[in-house]
Scaffold this active site. Structure first.
Site, short mmCIF file in Angstrom:
data_model
loop_
_atom_site.label_atom_id
_atom_site.label_comp_id
_atom_site.label_asym_id
_atom_site.label_seq_id
_atom_site.Cartn_x
_atom_site.Cartn_y
_atom_site.Cartn_z
N CYS A 163 1.47 -1.31 -0.22
CA CYS A 163 -0.05 -0.25 0.03
C CYS A 163 0.54 1.08 -0.30
O CYS A 163 0.19 2.33 0.02
CB CYS A 163 -1.12 0.10 1.12
N HIS A 307 -2.32 8.48 6.03
CA HIS A 307 -2.53 6.86 5.28
C HIS A 307 -3.84 6.11 5.74
O HIS A 307 -4.75 5.45 4.79
CB HIS A 307 -0.89 6.01 5.58
N GLU A 318 -0.46 6.15 13.26
CA GLU A 318 0.15 7.25 12.17
C GLU A 318 -0.39 8.23 13.46
O GLU A 318 0.58 9.98 13.35
CB GLU A 318 -1.26 7.82 11.43
N LYS A 339 -9.35 8.34 2.58
CA LYS A 339 -9.93 6.94 2.10
C LYS A 339 -11.37 6.82 2.35
O LYS A 339 -12.02 6.43 2.67
CB LYS A 339 -8.77 5.62 3.02
N HIS A 344 -9.72 1.89 -0.16
CA HIS A 344 -8.13 1.75 -0.13
C HIS A 344 -7.59 1.54 -1.31
O HIS A 344 -8.31 0.30 -1.49
CB HIS A 344 -7.78 1.45 1.29
N PHE A 404 1.92 -3.31 3.66
CA PHE A 404 2.62 -4.63 4.61
C PHE A 404 3.95 -4.87 4.41
O PHE A 404 4.54 -4.00 2.81
CB PHE A 404 1.38 -5.66 3.88
#
Length: 416
Positions: A163, A307, A318, A339, A344, A404
């Site tokens: 991502c 994010h 975050e 998002k 996403h 990831f």
């Protein structure tokens, strides 16, 4: 600060909330959700039945014969690239092909082509597998197809870091220009993973929210970053491309300039294949790197496109990163997660959110985070639920992406 200044001169996107930059940006500012109940024939067999399909199908934009030779992820990339190229006014610019590069990412690649052809193999035999399957499914296909269309003969890269891929492509493009390997780079990301296998896999690992899939549920309220009711992300699709250019080259041809790309930072958690470091140490390093490379005073950072995917642990981590980097200045920084509206886009997320970050600086307004009805008490950030004006003057905005495998990328954009 590096001597070669890099600027943004063109933007293009296709997203769940709009078929181009103008419609996508207006939808974001108005807090419009692109999350819907999926209508595919396979959806009833899955526990998750919602997603963010693109608002405008690429078949409505691309030439039909050429589109059929492209995986859906490459189609999105081509749509966004055509918009960005036209927006930058490069058609008759005389740009030498050897000075044009491409850095265009995907987190998964042509997964629909791969799985559809595997089904064909099982059902109809090996002779019916498409001879175009490999060039369509390979992860560098979007980058390669864009480079073929525009004759890009400088480096053509296709970073794959889950991502964080789209944002890493932008970081790579910055380096190409500052190292003197290109004058112009088409940078961005794309993803087309709304397919039963990826969705089932994400759902079974408890990454996707299953809320809103029930009969009568409201899909538009499911993606809710930082809200106490968040329980996973919503899968979206689409692509975005930014034209990055050396300032010298842009000014020599009289190009309009949206923003400056001040710096980028890349790091890794080395913590877990799927979970973020709960303390946010890797992401903190990436953000600090971006600010250091751009010689940015944290006090000038007024906006962050986070994010924040609507997962319990990631959203908290975050927030810790931003406090660690911005310190006492964090209270003056407007933070948003687009998002909440688009879902996403995996490898396309960083690129789409970079477009939103650039537009926020250009128009001096931050889009809202929707569905934030009950903010998590562990999140101490200024997160407006309606659009918010940004200050005038020389200011900076951050775009964060985490993936990831522990990938962390931050890009700092400056006003012009």
């Amino acid at each position: 600060m590096p001597s070669t200044r890099v600027v943004v001169t063109g933007l293009g996107t296709t997203s769940p909330v709009g078929g181009d930059v103008a419609s996508t940006w207006q939808a974001m500012l108005s807090g419009t959700s692109g999350i819907r109940r999926l209508t595919d024939e396979w959806v009833d067999q899955l526990p998750v039945k919602i997603g963010g399909r693109v608002a405008v199908e690429p078949s409505e934009v691309l030439e039909r014969v050429k589109a059929r030779r492209l995986d859906r992820s490459s189609q999105f990339a081509m749509v966004a690239a055509e918009q960005a190229w036209a927006d930058a006014g490069l058609e008759d610019s005389g740009l030498e092909p050897e000075r044009l590069g491409v850095a265009l990412a995907s987190g998964i690649g042509g997964v629909t082509t791969l799985l559809d052809n595997y089904d064909t193999l099982l059902e109809k035999g090996a002779r019916r597998v498409s001879p175009l399957a490999v060039p369509m499914l390979m992860p560098n296909a979007p980058a390669a197809n864009v480079s073929l269309k525009y004759g890009a003969r400088a480096a053509v890269h296709a970073p794959t870091s889950a991502c964080a891929s789209g944002n890493e492509a932008i970081a790579m493009a910055i380096d190409l220009i500052r190292l003197g390997r290109a004058d112009v780079v088409m940078a961005g990301g794309t993803e087309a993973a709304i397919h039963p296998l990826p969705m089932a896999a994400f759902a079974n690992m408890m990454a996707l929210s299953k809320t809103g899939s029930e009969e009568g549920g409201d899909p538009t309220t499911v993606s809710r970053p930082w809200d106490t009711g968040r329980d996973g992300f919503v899968l979206g699709e689409g692509g975005a491309v930014l034209i990055l250019e050396s300032e010298e080259h842009a000014r020599a041809r009289g190009a309009k300039i949206y923003a400056e790309v001040r710096g980028a930072g890349i790091s890794n958690d080395a913590h877990d294949i799927a979970q973020p470091d709960p303390a946010g140490r890797g992401g903190t390093r990436a953000i600090k790197m971006a600010l250091r490379e751009g010689d940015v005073d944290p006090a000038t950072v007024v906006h962050v496109n986070a994010h924040a995917t609507s997962t319990p642990k990631g959203d908290i981590a975050e927030g810790l990163m931003l406090h660690a980097v911005l310190g006492e200045h964090v209270d003056r920084c407007v933070v948003t997660s687009t998002k909440s509206m688009t879902g996403h886009l995996l490898g396309g997320a960083g690129a789409l959110e970079a477009v939103a970050t650039v537009m926020a600086l250009h128009d001096r307004v931050s889009p809202p985070t929707i569905n934030l009805d009950d903010k998590d008490p562990e999140v101490d950030l200024d997160i407006p639920t309606s659009k918010r004006a940004l200050p005038d003057g020389d200011v900076v905005a951050l775009n964060n992406s985490f993936g990831f495998g522990g990938a962390n990328v931050a890009v700092a954009f400056g006003s012009v």
